[in-house]
Design an enzyme around this catalytic site. Structure first.
Site, PDB file in Angstrom:
ATOM      1  CG  HIS A 141      -2.205   0.860   1.695  1.00 33.26           C
ATOM      2  ND1 HIS A 141      -2.167   1.315   2.266  1.00 33.26           N
ATOM      3  CD2 HIS A 141      -2.248   2.006   0.486  1.00 33.26           C
ATOM      4  CE1 HIS A 141      -3.444   2.358   2.158  1.00 33.26           C
ATOM      5  NE2 HIS A 141      -3.075   2.787   0.921  1.00 33.26           N
ATOM      6  CD  GLU A 153      -1.395   0.620   5.566  1.00 28.15           C
ATOM      7  OE1 GLU A 153      -1.436   0.673   7.374  1.00 28.15           O
ATOM      8  OE2 GLU A 153      -1.651   1.116   5.091  1.00 28.15           O
ATOM      9  CG  ASN A 191      -7.024   4.539   4.512  1.00 28.24           C
ATOM     10  OD1 ASN A 191      -7.117   6.555   3.667  1.00 28.24           O
ATOM     11  ND2 ASN A 191      -6.777   3.529   3.124  1.00 28.24           N
TER      12      ASN A 191
HETATM   13  N1  CAA Z   1       3.154  14.365  -7.736  1.00 25.27           N
HETATM   14  C1  CAA Z   1       4.090  13.751  -8.197  1.00 25.27           C
HETATM   15  N2  CAA Z   1       4.821  15.039  -6.768  1.00 25.27           N
HETATM   16  C2  CAA Z   1       4.261  15.987  -6.401  1.00 25.27           C
HETATM   17  C3  CAA Z   1       3.306  15.629  -6.682  1.00 25.27           C
HETATM   18  C4  CAA Z   1       2.616  15.197  -6.603  1.00 25.27           C
HETATM   19  N3  CAA Z   1       1.406  14.861  -7.288  1.00 25.27           N
HETATM   20  N4  CAA Z   1       2.611  17.261  -5.832  1.00 25.27           N
HETATM   21  C5  CAA Z   1       3.777  17.225  -4.918  1.00 25.27           C
HETATM   22  N5  CAA Z   1       5.028  17.054  -5.927  1.00 25.27           N
HETATM   23  C6  CAA Z   1       6.642  16.929  -5.353  1.00 25.27           C
HETATM   24  C7  CAA Z   1       6.698  18.389  -5.869  1.00 25.27           C
HETATM   25  O1  CAA Z   1       6.987  18.424  -7.140  1.00 25.27           O
HETATM   26  C8  CAA Z   1       7.764  18.134  -5.190  1.00 25.27           C
HETATM   27  O2  CAA Z   1       9.422  17.657  -5.165  1.00 25.27           O
HETATM   28  P1  CAA Z   1      10.247  18.645  -5.276  1.00 25.27           P
HETATM   29  O3  CAA Z   1      10.814  18.412  -3.446  1.00 25.27           O
HETATM   30  O4  CAA Z   1      11.350  17.493  -5.969  1.00 25.27           O
HETATM   31  O5  CAA Z   1      10.903  20.378  -5.518  1.00 25.27           O
HETATM   32  C9  CAA Z   1       7.243  18.336  -3.278  1.00 25.27           C
HETATM   33  O6  CAA Z   1       6.294  17.250  -3.765  1.00 25.27           O
HETATM   34  C10 CAA Z   1       6.832  19.382  -2.617  1.00 25.27           C
HETATM   35  O7  CAA Z   1       5.706  19.939  -3.646  1.00 25.27           O
HETATM   36  P2  CAA Z   1       5.489  21.261  -2.728  1.00 25.27           P
HETATM   37  O8  CAA Z   1       6.578  22.463  -2.803  1.00 25.27           O
HETATM   38  O9  CAA Z   1       5.061  21.886  -4.602  1.00 25.27           O
HETATM   39  O10 CAA Z   1       4.132  21.522  -1.813  1.00 25.27           O
HETATM   40  P3  CAA Z   1       3.901  20.961  -0.919  1.00 25.27           P
HETATM   41  O11 CAA Z   1       5.163  21.190  -0.025  1.00 25.27           O
HETATM   42  O12 CAA Z   1       2.896  21.658   0.133  1.00 25.27           O
HETATM   43  O13 CAA Z   1       3.384  19.707  -0.521  1.00 25.27           O
HETATM   44  C11 CAA Z   1       3.223  17.374  -0.756  1.00 25.27           C
HETATM   45  C12 CAA Z   1       2.832  18.162  -1.083  1.00 25.27           C
HETATM   46  C13 CAA Z   1       3.654  16.341  -0.329  1.00 25.27           C
HETATM   47  C14 CAA Z   1       1.302  16.187  -1.465  1.00 25.27           C
HETATM   48  C15 CAA Z   1       2.118  17.674   1.109  1.00 25.27           C
HETATM   49  O14 CAA Z   1       0.958  18.855   0.393  1.00 25.27           O
HETATM   50  C16 CAA Z   1       1.592  16.480   1.772  1.00 25.27           C
HETATM   51  O15 CAA Z   1       2.643  16.015   2.272  1.00 25.27           O
HETATM   52  N6  CAA Z   1      -0.053  16.434   2.219  1.00 25.27           N
HETATM   53  C17 CAA Z   1      -0.618  15.540   2.523  1.00 25.27           C
HETATM   54  C18 CAA Z   1      -0.021  13.866   1.543  1.00 25.27           C
HETATM   55  C19 CAA Z   1      -0.867  12.734   2.477  1.00 25.27           C
HETATM   56  O16 CAA Z   1      -1.538  12.826   2.870  1.00 25.27           O
HETATM   57  N7  CAA Z   1      -0.542  11.571   1.447  1.00 25.27           N
HETATM   58  C20 CAA Z   1      -1.639  10.594   2.144  1.00 25.27           C
HETATM   59  C21 CAA Z   1      -2.779  10.662   1.498  1.00 25.27           C
HETATM   60  S1  CAA Z   1      -3.896   8.374   2.091  1.00 25.27           S
HETATM   61  C22 CAA Z   1      -3.217   7.876   1.514  1.00 25.27           C
HETATM   62  O17 CAA Z   1      -2.890   7.691   0.112  1.00 25.27           O
HETATM   63  C23 CAA Z   1      -3.471   6.326   1.340  1.00 25.27           C
HETATM   64  C24 CAA Z   1      -4.658   5.815   1.271  1.00 25.27           C
HETATM   65  O18 CAA Z   1      -5.299   4.658   1.001  1.00 25.27           O
HETATM   66  C25 CAA Z   1      -5.928   6.825   0.471  1.00 25.27           C
HETATM   67  P1  NAD Z   2      -7.782   6.903 -10.018  1.00 23.38           P
HETATM   68  O1  NAD Z   2      -9.171   6.381 -10.611  1.00 23.38           O
HETATM   69  O2  NAD Z   2      -6.939   7.333 -10.153  1.00 23.38           O
HETATM   70  O3  NAD Z   2      -6.919   4.953 -11.851  1.00 23.38           O
HETATM   71  C1  NAD Z   2      -8.156   3.716 -11.485  1.00 23.38           C
HETATM   72  C2  NAD Z   2      -7.083   3.474 -12.392  1.00 23.38           C
HETATM   73  O4  NAD Z   2      -7.479   2.311 -12.606  1.00 23.38           O
HETATM   74  C3  NAD Z   2      -8.057   3.634 -14.122  1.00 23.38           C
HETATM   75  O5  NAD Z   2      -7.472   4.978 -14.758  1.00 23.38           O
HETATM   76  C4  NAD Z   2      -9.225   2.695 -14.562  1.00 23.38           C
HETATM   77  O6  NAD Z   2      -8.878   3.032 -15.859  1.00 23.38           O
HETATM   78  C5  NAD Z   2      -8.205   1.708 -14.248  1.00 23.38           C
HETATM   79  N1  NAD Z   2      -9.222   0.138 -14.045  1.00 23.38           N
HETATM   80  C6  NAD Z   2     -10.271   0.261 -13.385  1.00 23.38           C
HETATM   81  N2  NAD Z   2     -10.604  -0.248 -14.224  1.00 23.38           N
HETATM   82  C7  NAD Z   2      -9.182  -1.102 -14.839  1.00 23.38           C
HETATM   83  C8  NAD Z   2      -9.797  -3.236 -14.500  1.00 23.38           C
HETATM   84  N3  NAD Z   2     -10.894  -3.497 -14.577  1.00 23.38           N
HETATM   85  N4  NAD Z   2      -8.467  -2.683 -15.658  1.00 23.38           N
HETATM   86  C9  NAD Z   2      -7.408  -2.377 -15.592  1.00 23.38           C
HETATM   87  N5  NAD Z   2      -7.564  -1.669 -15.294  1.00 23.38           N
HETATM   88  C10 NAD Z   2      -8.608  -0.858 -14.927  1.00 23.38           C
HETATM   89  O7  NAD Z   2      -7.424   5.600  -8.911  1.00 23.38           O
HETATM   90  P2  NAD Z   2      -5.352   5.793  -7.593  1.00 23.38           P
HETATM   91  O8  NAD Z   2      -6.918   6.857  -7.062  1.00 23.38           O
HETATM   92  O9  NAD Z   2      -4.686   5.620  -8.497  1.00 23.38           O
HETATM   93  O10 NAD Z   2      -6.688   4.163  -6.794  1.00 23.38           O
HETATM   94  C11 NAD Z   2      -6.435   2.895  -7.111  1.00 23.38           C
HETATM   95  C12 NAD Z   2      -6.334   1.782  -5.841  1.00 23.38           C
HETATM   96  O11 NAD Z   2      -4.801   2.706  -5.342  1.00 23.38           O
HETATM   97  C13 NAD Z   2      -7.377   2.206  -5.050  1.00 23.38           C
HETATM   98  O12 NAD Z   2      -7.167   0.615  -4.924  1.00 23.38           O
HETATM   99  C14 NAD Z   2      -6.748   3.272  -4.474  1.00 23.38           C
HETATM  100  O13 NAD Z   2      -7.956   2.791  -3.292  1.00 23.38           O
HETATM  101  C15 NAD Z   2      -5.956   3.014  -3.641  1.00 23.38           C
HETATM  102  N6  NAD Z   2      -4.628   4.214  -3.407  1.00 23.38           N
HETATM  103  C16 NAD Z   2      -5.078   5.461  -3.699  1.00 23.38           C
HETATM  104  C17 NAD Z   2      -4.807   6.720  -2.884  1.00 23.38           C
HETATM  105  C18 NAD Z   2      -5.338   7.403  -3.094  1.00 23.38           C
HETATM  106  O14 NAD Z   2      -4.358   8.450  -2.517  1.00 23.38           O
HETATM  107  N7  NAD Z   2      -5.937   8.246  -3.878  1.00 23.38           N
HETATM  108  C19 NAD Z   2      -3.316   5.728  -1.998  1.00 23.38           C
HETATM  109  C20 NAD Z   2      -3.282   4.764  -1.877  1.00 23.38           C
HETATM  110  C21 NAD Z   2      -4.015   3.881  -2.416  1.00 23.38           C
END
Ligand code: CAA
Ligand code: NAD
Length: 284
Positions: A141, A153, A191
């Site tokens: 993860h 993770e 999460n």
């Molecule tokens: N993709 C790739 N790189 C990115 C990016 C993106 N979408 N957004 C920012 N960056 C990079 C920038 O290019 C920059 O790189 P350098 O250090 O090489 O210059 C660096 O990150 C810092 O960017 P910024 O200075 O523009 O912006 P910031 O200091 O505000 O940081 C952030 C951006 C790292 C996204 C910060 O806002 C942050 O940590 N946000 C929280 C992110 C978070 O909580 N993530 C977990 C989400 S939950 C999850 O992922 C699990 C799930 O299953 C849902």
């Molecule tokens: P997203 O919507 O950006 O991308 C999902 C992609 O999967 C799309 O491009 C879609 O076309 C493709 N897809 C759907 N069905 C498919 C299939 N049958 N075969 C091949 N490709 C297919 O979603 P995301 O944010 O990249 O999330 C993807 C996974 O990662 C989910 O399981 C999500 O829970 C997990 N995840 C998401 C985050 C987040 O912050 N968004 C962080 C960690 C993990």
């Protein structure tokens, strides 16, 4: 076993990021999505992120070309599976979609291939049960944005072997990440803790406690979070947030995990956050 070839299933925000860090680590990468357009868009996003690193002087133009040269694209799951040592699945957070992909990968991949899921919350044990190789199925993860966040993770399913676990820990480290082992329960650790906070922030909007801007300001300035919870929800994707809350609610059977009706309404409207152009905020 030293892994060399990594296939990434799903070229969305997570799959693209995983393909990028895998190619940066020197792996040969195959990136798959459902259509040519999606897979091409995934590669273009990687190309522009790498261009930014070149502009910042963090990468040479030759290194950028070499990284992109290690990524090939396909829309055929059999092609993605046929030579892979490790497959990392990152498609939509729906058990039926993931289970079908794992059943097919089990058929197409060589017997040594490890099948990992980037699921945010779904049971690894159930995904593994869709294959005939549950000992080689594991959760890997990554966090969003993948190139920036250090954590992976690593989640063992009930049957995951020690060999699979060690190989995936090593692969995560080779990609520059810090792997942390957690057990297979809904939402794992990340999460289970993050998403109820985001859901609570959505309830605060729903009940008119404050505006999204005010809630985000409170959490940024008051708690030093880099993004407020509603900005973060838009960044993650509101569909993904809803599916994670549903998994927590169903998995624990506890009303404290019920998804906020406003979250459901936004997802039904197609307001998925940043990726659809509208969520709690508008993006143009
Ligand atoms: N993709 C790739 N790189 C990115 C990016 C993106 N979408 N957004 C920012 N960056 C990079 C920038 O290019 C920059 O790189 P350098 O250090 O090489 O210059 C660096 O990150 C810092 O960017 P910024 O200075 O523009 O912006 P910031 O200091 O505000 O940081 C952030 C951006 C790292 C996204 C910060 O806002 C942050 O940590 N946000 C929280 C992110 C978070 O909580 N993530 C977990 C989400 S939950 C999850 O992922 C699990 C799930 O299953 C849902
Ligand atoms: P997203 O919507 O950006 O991308 C999902 C992609 O999967 C799309 O491009 C879609 O076309 C493709 N897809 C759907 N069905 C498919 C299939 N049958 N075969 C091949 N490709 C297919 O979603 P995301 O944010 O990249 O999330 C993807 C996974 O990662 C989910 O399981 C999500 O829970 C997990 N995840 C998401 C985050 C987040 O912050 N968004 C962080 C960690 C993990």
């Amino acid at each position: 076993m030293e892994l060399q070839r990594v296939s990434v299933i799903g070229a969305g925000q997570m799959g693209g990021g995983i393909a990028q860090v895998a190619a940066q680590a020197g792996y040969q990468v195959v990136l798959l999505d459902t259509t040519e357009e999606r897979v091409q868009a995934g590669l273009e996003r990687i190309g522009s992120l790498l261009s930014r690193s070149v502009e910042k002087g963090k990468l040479s133009a030759e290194e950028r070309e070499a990284i992109l040269g290690r990524i090939t694209l396909t829309t055929d799951l059999a092609v993605a599976g046929q030579d892979a040592d490790l497959v990392i699945e990152a498609v939509v957070e729906k058990m039926e979609v993931k289970a079908e992909i794992f059943t097919r990968l089990d058929e197409y991949c060589p017997s040594h291939t490890i099948l990992a899921s980037n699921t945010s919350s779904l049971p690894i044990t159930e995904i593994a049960a869709a294959t005939r190789r549950p000992e080689q199925v594991i959760g890997m993860h990554f966090m969003n944005p993948v190139p920036v966040m250090k954590l992976v993770e690593v989640i063992r399913g009930l049957a995951t072997s020690e060999e699979t676990f060690q190989a995936v820990m090593a692969a995560a480290e080779r990609m520059g990440k810090t792997p942390v082992e957690v057990n297979d329960y809904p939402g794992f650790v990340s999460n289970r803790i993050l998403m109820p906070m985001i859901n609570e922030a959505i309830f605060a909007v729903y009940e008119g406690v404050a505006t999204p801007e005010a809630i985000d300001q409170v959490m940024k300035l008051g708690m030093n979070h880099p993004m407020g919870p509603l900005t973060l929800a838009d960044f993650i994707g509101l569909d993904t947030c809803l599916y994670i809350m549903e998994t927590l609610y169903e998995g624990f059977g506890d009303s404290k995990y019920r998804p906020c009706p406003l979250l459901r309404k936004y997802v039904k409207a197609g307001w998925l956050g940043r990726k659809s152009g509208r969520g709690f905020y508008s993006y143009s």
